[in-house]
Design a protein around this motif. Structure first.
Motif, mmCIF file in Angstrom:
data_model
loop_
_atom_site.group_PDB
_atom_site.id
_atom_site.type_symbol
_atom_site.label_atom_id
_atom_site.label_comp_id
_atom_site.label_asym_id
_atom_site.label_seq_id
_atom_site.Cartn_x
_atom_site.Cartn_y
_atom_site.Cartn_z
ATOM 1 N N ILE A 25 -9.632 18.976 6.641
ATOM 2 C CA ILE A 25 -9.920 18.783 5.222
ATOM 3 C C ILE A 25 -8.987 17.733 4.634
ATOM 4 N N ARG A 26 -7.739 17.750 5.037
ATOM 5 C CA ARG A 26 -6.789 16.734 4.566
ATOM 6 C C ARG A 26 -7.129 15.362 5.140
ATOM 7 N N LEU A 27 -7.593 15.301 6.376
ATOM 8 C CA LEU A 27 -8.041 14.028 6.943
ATOM 9 C C LEU A 27 -9.242 13.489 6.170
ATOM 10 N N TYR A 28 -10.133 14.386 5.780
ATOM 11 C CA TYR A 28 -11.272 13.998 4.946
ATOM 12 C C TYR A 28 -10.778 13.410 3.622
ATOM 13 N N GLY A 29 -9.797 14.050 3.008
ATOM 14 C CA GLY A 29 -9.232 13.546 1.759
ATOM 15 C C GLY A 29 -8.581 12.182 1.941
ATOM 16 N N GLY A 30 -7.891 11.991 3.054
ATOM 17 C CA GLY A 30 -7.278 10.691 3.332
ATOM 18 C C GLY A 30 -8.316 9.605 3.540
ATOM 19 N N ALA A 31 -9.405 9.946 4.221
ATOM 20 C CA ALA A 31 -10.479 8.973 4.421
ATOM 21 C C ALA A 31 -11.132 8.601 3.093
ATOM 22 N N LEU A 32 -11.343 9.601 2.235
ATOM 23 C CA LEU A 32 -11.906 9.310 0.910
ATOM 24 C C LEU A 32 -10.986 8.419 0.090
ATOM 25 N N LEU A 33 -9.689 8.671 0.159
ATOM 26 C CA LEU A 33 -8.727 7.834 -0.562
ATOM 27 C C LEU A 33 -8.764 6.401 -0.048
ATOM 28 N N SER A 34 -8.831 6.227 1.265
ATOM 29 C CA SER A 34 -8.885 4.890 1.853
ATOM 30 C C SER A 34 -10.150 4.143 1.446
ATOM 31 N N ILE A 35 -11.285 4.819 1.532
ATOM 32 C CA ILE A 35 -12.550 4.193 1.143
ATOM 33 C C ILE A 35 -12.541 3.840 -0.342
ATOM 34 N N SER A 36 -11.975 4.714 -1.166
ATOM 35 C CA SER A 36 -11.941 4.427 -2.604
ATOM 36 C C SER A 36 -11.058 3.222 -2.911
ATOM 37 N N MET A 39 -13.139 0.208 -2.076
ATOM 38 C CA MET A 39 -14.148 -0.006 -3.118
ATOM 39 C C MET A 39 -13.524 -0.557 -4.396
ATOM 40 N N TRP A 40 -12.366 -0.047 -4.761
ATOM 41 C CA TRP A 40 -11.691 -0.498 -5.980
ATOM 42 C C TRP A 40 -11.344 -1.981 -5.883
ATOM 43 N N ASN A 41 -10.833 -2.408 -4.732
ATOM 44 C CA ASN A 41 -10.486 -3.817 -4.562
ATOM 45 C C ASN A 41 -11.710 -4.708 -4.492
ATOM 46 N N ALA A 42 -12.830 -4.188 -4.037
ATOM 47 C CA ALA A 42 -14.060 -4.980 -3.973
ATOM 48 C C ALA A 42 -14.623 -5.252 -5.360
ATOM 49 N N LEU A 43 -14.251 -4.428 -6.342
ATOM 50 C CA LEU A 43 -14.739 -4.660 -7.707
ATOM 51 C C LEU A 43 -14.232 -5.973 -8.288
ATOM 52 N N TYR A 44 -13.104 -6.449 -7.800
ATOM 53 C CA TYR A 44 -12.480 -7.637 -8.375
ATOM 54 C C TYR A 44 -12.768 -8.906 -7.594
ATOM 55 N N THR A 45 -13.767 -8.896 -6.757
ATOM 56 C CA THR A 45 -14.111 -10.084 -5.994
ATOM 57 C C THR A 45 -15.509 -10.559 -6.368
ATOM 58 N N ALA A 46 -15.719 -11.839 -6.195
ATOM 59 C CA ALA A 46 -17.037 -12.403 -6.453
ATOM 60 C C ALA A 46 -17.696 -12.863 -5.159
ATOM 61 N N GLU A 47 -17.004 -12.718 -4.035
ATOM 62 C CA GLU A 47 -17.542 -13.175 -2.759
ATOM 63 C C GLU A 47 -18.531 -12.154 -2.197
ATOM 64 N N LYS A 48 -19.714 -12.642 -1.889
ATOM 65 C CA LYS A 48 -20.765 -11.755 -1.397
ATOM 66 C C LYS A 48 -20.404 -11.122 -0.059
ATOM 67 N N VAL A 49 -19.702 -11.843 0.778
ATOM 68 C CA VAL A 49 -19.377 -11.309 2.105
ATOM 69 C C VAL A 49 -18.489 -10.077 1.987
ATOM 70 N N ILE A 50 -17.514 -10.120 1.113
ATOM 71 C CA ILE A 50 -16.613 -8.975 0.928
ATOM 72 C C ILE A 50 -17.364 -7.802 0.317
ATOM 73 N N ILE A 51 -18.215 -8.077 -0.641
ATOM 74 C CA ILE A 51 -19.006 -7.016 -1.267
ATOM 75 C C ILE A 51 -19.940 -6.372 -0.240
ATOM 76 N N ARG A 52 -20.573 -7.200 0.592
ATOM 77 C CA ARG A 52 -21.483 -6.656 1.613
ATOM 78 C C ARG A 52 -20.735 -5.805 2.633
ATOM 79 N N THR A 57 -19.343 -0.578 4.855
ATOM 80 C CA THR A 57 -18.314 0.413 5.177
ATOM 81 C C THR A 57 -18.626 1.744 4.528
ATOM 82 N N GLU A 58 -19.017 1.706 3.273
ATOM 83 C CA GLU A 58 -19.361 2.932 2.556
ATOM 84 C C GLU A 58 -20.577 3.610 3.176
ATOM 85 N N ALA A 59 -21.596 2.834 3.508
ATOM 86 C CA ALA A 59 -22.799 3.410 4.108
ATOM 87 C C ALA A 59 -22.482 4.048 5.464
#
Length: 111
Positions: A25-36, A39-52, A57-59
């Motif tokens: 369960i803690r590993l699951y929480g760590g994975a969610l934190l990493s993915i988040s 995702m948070w850093n991808a919000l500040y980019t305009a490059e399509k490759v990084i967004i894709r 990764t999320e999918a």
């Protein structure tokens, strides 16, 4: 919540079944934190490759999570409303992520 209070998350999903180990369960929480963070850093980019790549990764993450929970249910036979909601939400997140992944990669139509 999964990192700090794994017992509560397990109780919410598995309807009070006894927790055998807090590590997954803690590993699951760590994975969610990493993915988040990704995702948070991808919000500040305009490059399509990084967004894709972020959407892919999320999918993949939600797809693997869906498969693991489904396999665990097949082995244990536990079934509850919390688990069904978890599976449905993960499947919905995979569909949305893949949809946006393909939409970001499409070439714009010429007007």
């Amino acid at each position: 919540k999964a990192l700090a209070f794994p017992d509560q998350l397990y109780d919410a999903v598995f309807d009070g079944a006894e927790v055998t180990s807090k590590t997954p369960i803690r590993l699951y929480g760590g994975a969610l934190l990493s993915i988040s963070l990704i995702m948070w850093n991808a919000l500040y980019t305009a490059e399509k490759v990084i967004i894709r790549w972020t959407l892919l990764t999320e999918a993949c993450y939600f797809g693997v999570q869906f498969l693991v929970v489904t396999a665990t249910l097949a082995e244990t036979g536990l079934m509850s409303l919390g688990i069904l909601l978890l599976l449905a939400s993960r499947l919905l997140f995979v569909i949305i992520s893949v949809y946006y992944y393909y939409q970001v990669g499409r070439r714009p139509k010429k007007v």
